[in-house]
Structure formats: C-alpha cells, structure tokens
Scaffold this motif. Structure first.
Motif, PDB file in Angstrom:
ATOM      1  N   ILE A  90      78.906  39.502  65.720  1.00 54.53           N
ATOM      2  CA  ILE A  90      77.726  39.237  64.892  1.00 54.53           C
ATOM      3  C   ILE A  90      76.411  39.481  65.652  1.00 54.53           C
ATOM      4  O   ILE A  90      75.556  40.239  65.168  1.00 54.53           O
ATOM      5  CB  ILE A  90      77.791  37.820  64.277  1.00 54.53           C
ATOM      6  CG1 ILE A  90      78.816  37.809  63.134  1.00 54.53           C
ATOM      7  CG2 ILE A  90      76.429  37.371  63.762  1.00 54.53           C
ATOM      8  CD1 ILE A  90      79.142  36.448  62.585  1.00 54.53           C
ATOM      9  N   PRO A  91      76.208  38.890  66.851  1.00 56.68           N
ATOM     10  CA  PRO A  91      74.935  39.167  67.546  1.00 56.68           C
ATOM     11  C   PRO A  91      74.757  40.642  67.894  1.00 56.68           C
ATOM     12  O   PRO A  91      73.633  41.155  67.834  1.00 56.68           O
ATOM     13  CB  PRO A  91      75.012  38.307  68.816  1.00 56.68           C
ATOM     14  CG  PRO A  91      76.390  37.795  68.901  1.00 56.68           C
ATOM     15  CD  PRO A  91      77.029  37.902  67.576  1.00 56.68           C
ATOM     16  N   VAL A  92      75.843  41.348  68.244  1.00 56.11           N
ATOM     17  CA  VAL A  92      75.732  42.764  68.597  1.00 56.11           C
ATOM     18  C   VAL A  92      75.305  43.573  67.371  1.00 56.11           C
ATOM     19  O   VAL A  92      74.391  44.400  67.442  1.00 56.11           O
ATOM     20  CB  VAL A  92      77.071  43.288  69.159  1.00 56.11           C
ATOM     21  CG1 VAL A  92      76.974  44.763  69.478  1.00 56.11           C
ATOM     22  CG2 VAL A  92      77.470  42.511  70.400  1.00 56.11           C
ATOM     23  N   MET A  93      75.943  43.329  66.231  1.00 56.36           N
ATOM     24  CA  MET A  93      75.599  44.102  65.025  1.00 56.36           C
ATOM     25  C   MET A  93      74.206  43.756  64.542  1.00 56.36           C
ATOM     26  O   MET A  93      73.490  44.606  64.022  1.00 56.36           O
ATOM     27  CB  MET A  93      76.638  43.851  63.926  1.00 56.36           C
ATOM     28  CG  MET A  93      77.901  44.646  64.160  1.00 56.36           C
ATOM     29  SD  MET A  93      79.131  44.452  62.868  1.00 56.36           S
ATOM     30  CE  MET A  93      78.342  45.225  61.484  1.00 56.36           C
ATOM     31  N   GLU A  94      73.801  42.492  64.728  1.00 49.47           N
ATOM     32  CA  GLU A  94      72.447  42.083  64.356  1.00 49.47           C
ATOM     33  C   GLU A  94      71.427  42.850  65.202  1.00 49.47           C
ATOM     34  O   GLU A  94      70.410  43.332  64.696  1.00 49.47           O
ATOM     35  CB  GLU A  94      72.318  40.577  64.575  1.00 49.47           C
ATOM     36  CG  GLU A  94      71.146  39.917  63.895  1.00 49.47           C
ATOM     37  CD  GLU A  94      71.357  39.774  62.394  1.00 49.47           C
ATOM     38  OE1 GLU A  94      70.577  40.401  61.654  1.00 49.47           O
ATOM     39  OE2 GLU A  94      72.281  39.054  61.968  1.00 49.47           O
ATOM     40  N   ALA A  95      71.709  42.992  66.499  1.00 49.94           N
ATOM     41  CA  ALA A  95      70.772  43.645  67.412  1.00 49.94           C
ATOM     42  C   ALA A  95      70.681  45.147  67.151  1.00 49.94           C
ATOM     43  O   ALA A  95      69.613  45.739  67.264  1.00 49.94           O
ATOM     44  CB  ALA A  95      71.194  43.381  68.859  1.00 49.94           C
ATOM     45  N   VAL A  96      71.811  45.776  66.784  1.00 43.99           N
ATOM     46  CA  VAL A  96      71.804  47.223  66.547  1.00 43.99           C
ATOM     47  C   VAL A  96      70.970  47.568  65.316  1.00 43.99           C
ATOM     48  O   VAL A  96      70.288  48.592  65.277  1.00 43.99           O
ATOM     49  CB  VAL A  96      73.256  47.738  66.388  1.00 43.99           C
ATOM     50  CG1 VAL A  96      73.271  49.131  65.798  1.00 43.99           C
ATOM     51  CG2 VAL A  96      73.964  47.710  67.727  1.00 43.99           C
ATOM     52  N   GLY A  97      70.958  46.683  64.320  1.00 44.71           N
ATOM     53  CA  GLY A  97      70.150  46.946  63.144  1.00 44.71           C
ATOM     54  C   GLY A  97      70.822  47.897  62.173  1.00 44.71           C
ATOM     55  O   GLY A  97      71.942  48.374  62.408  1.00 44.71           O
ATOM     56  N   THR A  98      70.161  48.203  61.059  1.00 45.41           N
ATOM     57  CA  THR A  98      70.795  48.976  59.989  1.00 45.41           C
ATOM     58  C   THR A  98      70.172  50.339  59.771  1.00 45.41           C
ATOM     59  O   THR A  98      70.598  51.075  58.886  1.00 45.41           O
ATOM     60  CB  THR A  98      70.731  48.198  58.660  1.00 45.41           C
ATOM     61  OG1 THR A  98      69.369  47.907  58.388  1.00 45.41           O
ATOM     62  CG2 THR A  98      71.529  46.915  58.732  1.00 45.41           C
ATOM     63  N   GLU A  99      69.155  50.717  60.592  1.00 39.86           N
ATOM     64  CA  GLU A  99      68.446  51.978  60.305  1.00 39.86           C
ATOM     65  C   GLU A  99      69.392  53.182  60.288  1.00 39.86           C
ATOM     66  O   GLU A  99      69.345  54.003  59.377  1.00 39.86           O
ATOM     67  CB  GLU A  99      67.340  52.222  61.344  1.00 39.86           C
ATOM     68  CG  GLU A  99      66.070  51.444  61.111  1.00 39.86           C
ATOM     69  CD  GLU A  99      66.127  50.081  61.770  1.00 39.86           C
ATOM     70  OE1 GLU A  99      67.214  49.748  62.316  1.00 39.86           O
ATOM     71  OE2 GLU A  99      65.118  49.363  61.736  1.00 39.86           O
ATOM     72  N   GLU A 100      70.260  53.263  61.312  1.00 36.18           N
ATOM     73  CA  GLU A 100      71.127  54.440  61.401  1.00 36.18           C
ATOM     74  C   GLU A 100      72.104  54.487  60.239  1.00 36.18           C
ATOM     75  O   GLU A 100      72.392  55.554  59.700  1.00 36.18           O
ATOM     76  CB  GLU A 100      71.893  54.413  62.738  1.00 36.18           C
ATOM     77  CG  GLU A 100      70.999  54.665  63.928  1.00 36.18           C
ATOM     78  CD  GLU A 100      71.771  54.634  65.239  1.00 36.18           C
ATOM     79  OE1 GLU A 100      72.947  55.062  65.243  1.00 36.18           O
ATOM     80  OE2 GLU A 100      71.213  54.180  66.246  1.00 36.18           O
ATOM     81  N   GLU A 101      72.616  53.300  59.859  1.00 34.58           N
ATOM     82  CA  GLU A 101      73.559  53.266  58.734  1.00 34.58           C
ATOM     83  C   GLU A 101      72.872  53.657  57.439  1.00 34.58           C
ATOM     84  O   GLU A 101      73.424  54.387  56.610  1.00 34.58           O
ATOM     85  CB  GLU A 101      74.170  51.863  58.613  1.00 34.58           C
ATOM     86  CG  GLU A 101      75.163  51.565  59.720  1.00 34.58           C
ATOM     87  CD  GLU A 101      75.256  50.090  60.035  1.00 34.58           C
ATOM     88  OE1 GLU A 101      74.683  49.275  59.295  1.00 34.58           O
ATOM     89  OE2 GLU A 101      75.915  49.752  61.036  1.00 34.58           O
TER      90      GLU A 101
END
Lengths: 298, 276
Positions: A167-178
């Motif tokens: 959860i913290p890793v996916m939160e930090a990566v963000g959603t822009e690329e997806e």
C-alpha cells in the motif's frame, strides 16, 4: 551554525555511554539467542544435520515436517499475495466511503493472539463447531487436524503482510503513468502487468518474503488446529517443540537453525530493498533538470 | 482522485475480492467466536473469566506485558536515538538486527531463550550464584516479551526522530537552553506520540504472545501460566466454552488497544499538520 557545536549534542561520555548500552543490549537480547540456536545445532557436529535427512524415523519425521511447512506456506502465501495485490489496488487507486474502515480491518489479525486465530477455526470446523457436524454428514474433507486447517490458520495470521508492504509503495508511485496508459488505450490487465507491476515489484517481493517467513515460522495458531499428529500434521515449528520436549536438543536446534536461516534471509532482502530504494532516490535527485513528480499524499 | 476512479478500471473486481477474502478469513471466524460465547449464560461466562486460575493467567499476561513494554520503551528510545543521531562502528548491523524478533519464528526464539537462561545456560549460569532464576519463573516470561517487543518501539520512534527539524534544537540552544533542557522540553514532546504508540504496540503483541513464552515459562498453574496457554489447555480438555470466554475477553481488550493506537496516531497527525 549560530549556537556552539557543544550545545547541539551531548557530552562525549554520554554519547559513548549510550552507544555502549545499545551495543550491549542488542548483543545480549538479540544476537546471543541467535548464536545459541546455531551453537545448539552444531554442538554435536554435522552428524545431527545429516541425521535430519537420513532414513531413520526421526529423519523421516523431520523431512515430512519440512515438506508440510513448505506446502502450507506456499498455499497461504499465494492466496494472501493475490488478496494483497487486490486490496492495495483498491485502497490506493480509489477513494470511497468505508476505505478507512477497510484499512483498519486488514490490520485486525495483527491484534489477535495467534492462539485465538487457531481457536476460531476449531470453533467453526471442529466436530463440536458450527459447521463440523454438517461437514461430517456430507463427507466433506476434514479441516481441523488436517492440511486445510493449517492453511486457514496460516492465512489468517499472515493476512495483512503483503497488503501492508504494497500500500505505501503504490501510494508513493502515484497514478499518472497508469492514467496515461489508460488514455493511450491499454486495458486493465495490461496496465497492471506492464505499468504497475514493474514500478512496485520490490515492495511486492519484500511483502511476499515477509509473508513467507512468517508463514513458515507460525507456531501458536497452527499448534491449536494441528492436533500434533506426528508425520501427518506436524509443521516444522511444531516438530521443533516436540523434539525439544523429548530432550532431543541437538535435533531440535538443527531444525530451528533452518528456520533461523529463513529469518536471516528476510533481513538480508530487507536491506537489499532499502539499498535499491536509496539508489533510486539518489538517481532521481541527480536528474535535477527533470525532477520526478512529488509522491502523492493521501 | 475523483478523476482516476473514472479512468482506472478494476474497482468492482478488487472491491469484491478484498471484501470477500476479508469476510471469509477474518470477519466470519471472529464473529463465530463471539457467537459461540453468547451460548454461555452470563453466570457461566463470568464464572470462567473470574475463576482463580483465569485471573492469575490474565494477571500474568497483562502484568508481564506491561513490564516488558516499559523496559522496551526505555531501551527502544535509547536505541532509536543512537541509531538516528550517532555514527558508531556496527551501526548498520545494529539497525538490521533490530528486526530479528520479527523475522525469527517464535518457537525458535522460545527454545533459544530457554537454553540461554536455564540454570545451566550461558546467562543462567552467571545469574544463579546471585540467586536470580530466570527460566521457568515470571521473570522468564518478561524476558521473552522484552525480546519480541523491542522492534515495535524502535521502528515507531526512529522515523519520527529522523523527521524532527534541526532548527528546533538550534533555536532552543541559541536561546540559552542547556542540552538536557533541549532534549526534555523540545525533543521529547515531539517524539512522545510515537513513543506511546510503539509501547502500546509492543504491549498488545506481548499480551497475545504464545510461542516464545511457553518454553521459558515452565507453565506452572496459577504462577507462570499465561492466558493464551490457558486457552490451549481448556481446548485440549474439550472445554470449548471456557476457552471461548477467555478468548473473547482477550479479543475485546486487544481491539480496545488497537483503537487507542489509531486514535492516538490520528490525533498526533492532526497536531503535526497544525504545527507546520
């Protein structure tokens, strides 16, 4: 620096006193038990180790315990990894009513004593339990004192691990690329496999390893549902207990040292992941003219 | 994030899997425990929970966990402080080893500690001439709980100490505060929520701990019998109702602790946001 240096730290004797305390405490309470495990395992030489794998009754029981532990952990970790990825996607990619509640509920198994985790499944599937009689009448496979019970108890205890790491890793990566991939026409699965997974793979790997180590070493919950049938439902930690209570200390510590190696490997992987993260941060910082987007905060 | 809800697919699928798995593995089994306890009459429930043996087990589990948590509060704070503020040989190694109690299976920790503290063990043999016996006494229970609780305090306090801006200390020092005053009046209040959170987590874990304790405790009824062990004993004697009653009391207390930690974290987060 406006204030004198001496005022921003402690006197030297305090610093060295505290450092000595830390080294002593960690050595006495953390390192010494680990040394004791390997000392106990090797006190009688390599023979004890080889005895774990020979054709004697003891060797067969130990080998069976190892195989059983690996299968239980394998199934439990696979199930919890699927769940963890789903939960992390849900909780980091969407904001919805009840999200905070779900986050809290996922942590619930951390607050439950392992013994209680085993007990709940005995109450559900034991012969006197809620489903026990019905399952016996319908000739369904036994759950308690059998493999399914071991798996269920292990899944319960290791439930939060993968989700918690991811959860913290996916939160930090963000959603822009997806979102960019989506706009360019990618489907859900292809976004996940080709955009999300490469970004979060180290967090996922660490979560899976943490989950596996805990699953292999789980004792209390498994002890309650296992029934301790030697050669059938004895996982490696339970086998350690039996050997220890039979005063076969060397064999017991030999099995314990195998699990300790798994634990040490977990610590090693944690250091590796942290090192890779520091490297990535340093690389991002050196590309000053193209700063990465700041991590998105919840 | 409203836009991403429309853009990224998978909301229904992941919501379904998450809620179903959570329900099947965690919520329904825990509900079964509560449902089972309602099959006892109030007198039965109260009689089990307040029997001499159960009260002794609760007293030991909560008492030993509290002592161990307080020891870990002090030791954990010092270790976190040294790891963040000082550079000394072996620092990286100490930092890595702190997580050992998380990584080492509880049964392994249990037999290792028992062997160390037994009267003929490395540490036990040194303590015996002094008249101190650790293994198979309540002190042994505390020792095992200190072992498993340490990383909770260190890993909660460490990141908070790293985040405290140097300006706070510099301002206080330049205004004439002594180092002791700076530590007690500037740094300690900043780290206090983390210290309380870490100690509570260590306490909550210690109350339910089983594997590392049962070997070193000796398990003498009424003296060194912890509550989780009593659940196991009742279960082995097919006293399902008694086991359930003890478990429900422990469960309620653990959830109360978890709730307290959550509220504390929310409160300190809000305080932090207001102050910056």
């Amino acid at each position: 620096m406006s204030a004198p240096r001496s005022k921003l730290t402690e006197p030297a004797w305090v610093r060295w006193g505290l450092v000595a305390f830390v080294l002593g405490w960690v050595g006495l309470f953390l390192v010494l038990p680990l040394v004791a495990v390997f000392h106990g395992a090797f006190a009688k030489g390599w023979q004890v180790y080889l005895g774990l794998f020979d054709g004697s009754d003891n060797g067969r029981a130990a080998r069976h315990a190892i195989t059983l532990s690996l299968s239980v952990a394998g199934i439990a970790v696979a199930l919890n990894t699927l769940f963890g990825v789903c939960a992390a996607w849900l909780l980091t990619r969407y904001r919805f009513a009840g999200r905070q509640l779900l986050l809290t509920l996922i942590d619930l198994p951390f607050a439950v004593s392992p013994v209680i985790a085993g007990l709940v499944f005995v109450l559900l599937f034991g012969l006197q339990g809620f489903c026990g009689e019905w399952m016996r009448d319908h000739e369904l496979p036994k759950v308690i004192f059998a493999l399914p019970g071991l798996v269920l108890a292990t899944v319960f205890v290791t439930f939060p691990f993968v989700a918690r790491e991811l959860i913290p890793v996916m939160e930090a990566v963000g959603t822009e690329e997806e979102e960019a991939a989506r706009v360019l026409g990618a489907g859900g699965w292809s976004i996940f496999w080709r955009v999300t997974l490469p970004n979060v793979k180290w967090g996922l790997i660490y979560g899976v390893i943490l989950c596996s180590a805990r699953a292999l070493g789980e004792f209390g919950a498994v002890s309650v549902v296992s029934g301790h049938i030697r050669g059938q439902t004895n996982t490696l930690p339970l086998h350690i207990e039996i050997l220890y209570n039979e005063y076969q200390f060397a064999a017991s510590f030999a099995c314990a040292s195998l699990l300790s190696l798994v634990g040490l490997a977990t610590l090693g992987v944690k250091e590796l992941v942290a090192w890779r993260q520091r490297l990535a941060v340093a690389r991002a910082a050196s590309q000053a003219d193209d700063p990465p987007p700041p991590p998105r905060q919840a | 994030m409203a836009a991403s809800r429309r853009i990224l697919p998978g909301f229904g699928l992941t919501l379904g899997v998450t809620v179903a798995w959570l329900g099947l593995i965690v919520l329904i089994p825990l509900a079964a425990l509560v449902a089972k306890s309602t099959s006892l009459s109030w007198e039965q429930f109260w009689g089990t929970v307040t029997s001499e043996r159960t009260l002794a087990a609760f007293g030991l589990s909560f008492g030993a966990a509290a002592v161990a948590a307080l020891v870990n509060l002090v030791a954990g704070a010092v270790i976190a402080w040294a790891l963040v503020r000082y550079r000394f040989p072996g620092r990286r190694l100490v930092d890595a080893v702190i997580d050992l109690p998380f990584a080492l299976p509880t049964a392994v920790a249990g037999i290792a500690l028992t062997t160390l503290y037994a009267p003929n063990g490395w540490i036990g043999a040194l303590l015996e001439p002094l008249g101190i016996q650790v293994a198979f006494t309540r002190l042994g229970v505390v020792m095992a709980l200190i072992f498993i609780g340490l990383p909770f305090v260190v890993r909660t306090v460490q990141p908070v100490l790293e985040e405290i801006p140097a300006e706070f200390e510099e301002a206080a020092a330049s205004l004439g505060a002594s180092r002791l005053t700076v530590v007690l009046r500037v740094l300690l209040p900043e780290a206090l929520p983390a210290l309380i959170t870490g100690t509570t987590l260590a306490f909550a874990r210690a109350v339910g701990e089983y594997g590392s304790v049962i070997f070193i405790a000796g398990n003498i009824q009424g003296q060194t019998e912890i509550a989780p062990l009593l659940i196991v004993i009742q279960l082995e004697q097919y006293n399902y109702a008694e086991a359930t009653a003890i478990a429900v009391v422990m469960l309620v207390l653990s959830f109360a602790l978890l709730l307290a930690v959550n509220l504390l974290q929310r409160w300190s987060n809000r305080r932090f946001r207001e102050s910056t």
